[in-house]
Design a protein around this motif. Structure first.
Motif, PDB file in Angstrom:
ATOM      1  N   THR A   3     -64.673   7.605   4.974  1.00  0.00           N
ATOM      2  CA  THR A   3     -63.650   6.573   5.062  1.00  0.00           C
ATOM      3  C   THR A   3     -62.347   7.245   5.463  1.00  0.00           C
ATOM      4  O   THR A   3     -61.804   8.026   4.705  1.00  0.00           O
ATOM      5  CB  THR A   3     -63.458   5.876   3.708  1.00  0.00           C
ATOM      6  OG1 THR A   3     -64.708   5.368   3.289  1.00  0.00           O
ATOM      7  CG2 THR A   3     -62.469   4.738   3.807  1.00  0.00           C
ATOM      8  N   SER A   5     -60.002   5.293   7.342  1.00  0.00           N
ATOM      9  CA  SER A   5     -59.111   4.221   7.740  1.00  0.00           C
ATOM     10  C   SER A   5     -57.886   4.141   6.834  1.00  0.00           C
ATOM     11  O   SER A   5     -57.940   4.470   5.657  1.00  0.00           O
ATOM     12  CB  SER A   5     -59.907   2.925   7.684  1.00  0.00           C
ATOM     13  OG  SER A   5     -59.113   1.889   7.248  1.00  0.00           O
ATOM     14  N   TRP A   8     -58.402   1.699   3.771  1.00  0.00           N
ATOM     15  CA  TRP A   8     -59.586   2.083   2.994  1.00  0.00           C
ATOM     16  C   TRP A   8     -59.854   1.103   1.864  1.00  0.00           C
ATOM     17  O   TRP A   8     -61.001   0.834   1.515  1.00  0.00           O
ATOM     18  CB  TRP A   8     -59.388   3.501   2.411  1.00  0.00           C
ATOM     19  CG  TRP A   8     -58.182   3.609   1.532  1.00  0.00           C
ATOM     20  CD1 TRP A   8     -56.923   3.934   1.938  1.00  0.00           C
ATOM     21  CD2 TRP A   8     -58.106   3.358   0.134  1.00  0.00           C
ATOM     22  NE1 TRP A   8     -56.059   3.896   0.866  1.00  0.00           N
ATOM     23  CE2 TRP A   8     -56.765   3.542  -0.253  1.00  0.00           C
ATOM     24  CE3 TRP A   8     -59.032   2.989  -0.841  1.00  0.00           C
ATOM     25  CZ2 TRP A   8     -56.328   3.366  -1.558  1.00  0.00           C
ATOM     26  CZ3 TRP A   8     -58.605   2.821  -2.143  1.00  0.00           C
ATOM     27  CH2 TRP A   8     -57.267   3.007  -2.494  1.00  0.00           C
ATOM     28  N   TYR A   9     -58.762   0.559   1.289  1.00  0.00           N
ATOM     29  CA  TYR A   9     -58.883  -0.312   0.114  1.00  0.00           C
ATOM     30  C   TYR A   9     -59.524  -1.655   0.466  1.00  0.00           C
ATOM     31  O   TYR A   9     -59.915  -2.407  -0.424  1.00  0.00           O
ATOM     32  CB  TYR A   9     -57.496  -0.542  -0.524  1.00  0.00           C
ATOM     33  CG  TYR A   9     -56.435  -0.890   0.503  1.00  0.00           C
ATOM     34  CD1 TYR A   9     -56.205  -2.188   0.892  1.00  0.00           C
ATOM     35  CD2 TYR A   9     -55.681   0.119   1.107  1.00  0.00           C
ATOM     36  CE1 TYR A   9     -55.265  -2.502   1.852  1.00  0.00           C
ATOM     37  CE2 TYR A   9     -54.727  -0.179   2.065  1.00  0.00           C
ATOM     38  CZ  TYR A   9     -54.526  -1.488   2.438  1.00  0.00           C
ATOM     39  OH  TYR A   9     -53.607  -1.768   3.399  1.00  0.00           O
ATOM     40  N   GLU A  11     -62.180  -1.761   2.537  1.00  0.00           N
ATOM     41  CA  GLU A  11     -63.544  -1.465   3.002  1.00  0.00           C
ATOM     42  C   GLU A  11     -64.565  -1.581   1.861  1.00  0.00           C
ATOM     43  O   GLU A  11     -64.485  -0.848   0.881  1.00  0.00           O
ATOM     44  CB  GLU A  11     -63.587  -0.072   3.619  1.00  0.00           C
ATOM     45  CG  GLU A  11     -62.805  -0.034   4.923  1.00  0.00           C
ATOM     46  CD  GLU A  11     -62.888   1.291   5.641  1.00  0.00           C
ATOM     47  OE1 GLU A  11     -63.680   2.156   5.217  1.00  0.00           O
ATOM     48  OE2 GLU A  11     -62.148   1.452   6.611  1.00  0.00           O
ATOM     49  N   PHE A  14     -66.359   1.526   0.548  1.00  0.00           N
ATOM     50  CA  PHE A  14     -65.659   2.359  -0.450  1.00  0.00           C
ATOM     51  C   PHE A  14     -66.012   1.896  -1.862  1.00  0.00           C
ATOM     52  O   PHE A  14     -66.392   2.696  -2.717  1.00  0.00           O
ATOM     53  CB  PHE A  14     -64.144   2.293  -0.216  1.00  0.00           C
ATOM     54  CG  PHE A  14     -63.365   3.137  -1.195  1.00  0.00           C
ATOM     55  CD1 PHE A  14     -63.139   4.487  -0.951  1.00  0.00           C
ATOM     56  CD2 PHE A  14     -62.879   2.592  -2.384  1.00  0.00           C
ATOM     57  CE1 PHE A  14     -62.448   5.281  -1.864  1.00  0.00           C
ATOM     58  CE2 PHE A  14     -62.185   3.370  -3.303  1.00  0.00           C
ATOM     59  CZ  PHE A  14     -61.968   4.720  -3.043  1.00  0.00           C
ATOM     60  N   ALA A 200     -64.953  10.336   1.232  1.00  0.00           N
ATOM     61  CA  ALA A 200     -63.899   9.357   1.511  1.00  0.00           C
ATOM     62  C   ALA A 200     -62.546  10.047   1.468  1.00  0.00           C
ATOM     63  O   ALA A 200     -62.311  10.918   0.633  1.00  0.00           O
ATOM     64  CB  ALA A 200     -63.938   8.227   0.489  1.00  0.00           C
ATOM     65  N   PHE A 202     -58.487   8.967   1.320  1.00  0.00           N
ATOM     66  CA  PHE A 202     -57.605   7.813   1.170  1.00  0.00           C
ATOM     67  C   PHE A 202     -56.283   8.274   0.571  1.00  0.00           C
ATOM     68  O   PHE A 202     -56.184   9.381   0.025  1.00  0.00           O
ATOM     69  CB  PHE A 202     -58.253   6.732   0.289  1.00  0.00           C
ATOM     70  CG  PHE A 202     -58.616   7.198  -1.094  1.00  0.00           C
ATOM     71  CD1 PHE A 202     -59.803   7.874  -1.326  1.00  0.00           C
ATOM     72  CD2 PHE A 202     -57.763   6.973  -2.154  1.00  0.00           C
ATOM     73  CE1 PHE A 202     -60.134   8.314  -2.594  1.00  0.00           C
ATOM     74  CE2 PHE A 202     -58.089   7.398  -3.431  1.00  0.00           C
ATOM     75  CZ  PHE A 202     -59.283   8.077  -3.655  1.00  0.00           C
TER      76      PHE A 202
END
Ligand SMILES: C[S@@+](CC[C@H](N)C(=O)[O-])C[C@H]1O[C@@H](n2cnc3c(N)ncnc32)[C@H](O)[C@@H]1O
Length: 254
Positions: A3, A5, A8-9, A11, A14, A200, A202
């Motif tokens: 992740t 992006s 992310w929150y 997605e 995730f 991930a 983030f």
């Protein structure tokens, strides 16, 4: 899974991967304790509660069980479905919405934003928008509880690498870093599951007690108390949480 992006929150991958680690029997039990503590600390009247970024309901469920009508707002369909299943007949309204948009005029006596569910946006204007929405959604005597992690604690205690071993042989490796003049926490998580690795990256905003007080004041809130936990513990360098209780100020923005 990777992740990378900015969003992310939003997605589901995730939350599908890391949700089961975050939302387990232990963390649900601490959610119930936090609710009991906050009812006392914030002097909460038995009125409607907004749980913003509710996840699967660590706070919504015990509040509803205690008789509070709860509106649980979240962007994750996956987590809201888990809450729906657990809620049964409890008085919980589920709303799939983004906290940057959700606003219901003077509808709630209490707004909860728990376990660092605030601070995810790259643009500070979005945080201001969320606080304005919350302020408009509270009754005149309503209270906001923000449960964050303070930069003071992070600056002093952050380990470059942190390992957690879970019962089912899962291993989580966290590599956190404070960036942007100590205003953001960047994280890399590696979840080792047998021969599978989920990765991930983030980041989210972090504030000091002084900074969040200033931001709340700018958005028309009066801060009533800053605590190191939901029991009203001292906010100091040992405090693992930054819990802010605020009410609507006289004017909407300053
Ligand atoms: C760390 S979890 C905390 C969940 C819950 N508050 C708790 O204490 O267990 C953050 C939650 O915020 C939700 N979330 C993230 N961005 C959001 C947004 N823009 N609007 C609404 N909810 C959001 C996530 O889906 C997730 O359920």
């Amino acid at each position: 899974m990777t992740t990378l992006s900015q969003d992310w929150y939003l997605e589901e991958d995730f939350w599908r991967t890391f949700g089961p680690l975050m939302f387990n029997e232990d963390t649900f039990a601490s959610g119930a304790e936090e609710v009991a503590d906050l009812v006392e600390l914030a002097g909460i009247a038995p009125g409607p509660v907004l749980d913003l970024g509710s996840g699967p309901g660590r706070h919504a469920l015990p509040l509803a069980s205690a008789g509070y009508p709860v509106t649980a707002v979240d962007t994750s369909r996956l987590l809201l479905d888990q809450l729906k299943e657990a809620a049964g007949e409890l008085p919980i309204e589920l709303v799939e919405a983004d906290m940057r948009q959700f606003r219901r005029e003077q509808a709630f006596d209490l707004a909860l934003v728990m376990w660092t569910s605030f601070g995810y946006f790259g643009d500070e204007a979005d945080h201001v928008q969320v606080l304005a929405n919350i302020r408009d959604s509270l009754t005149d005597t309503g209270r906001l509880v923000l449960d964050l992690v303070g930069v003071e604690y992070l600056a002093r205690n952050l380990e470059p690498v942190h390992l957690t071993e879970y019962d089912d042989d899962l291993l989580l490796i966290e590599r956190p870093l404070l960036t942007d003049n100590l205003t953001r926490l960047e994280n890399e998580w590696l979840l080792i599951d047998g021969d599978k690795v989920h990765r991930a990256e983030f980041s989210h905003r972090v504030w000091s007690a002084g900074e969040i007080t200033a931001l709340l004041a700018r958005c028309g809130f009066d801060v009533h108390g800053i605590y190191g936990d939901c029991r009203g513990g001292l906010y100091d360098l040992e405090a693992e949480r930054l819990v802010v209780i605020a009410g609507r100020g006289e004017t909407s923005a300053r």
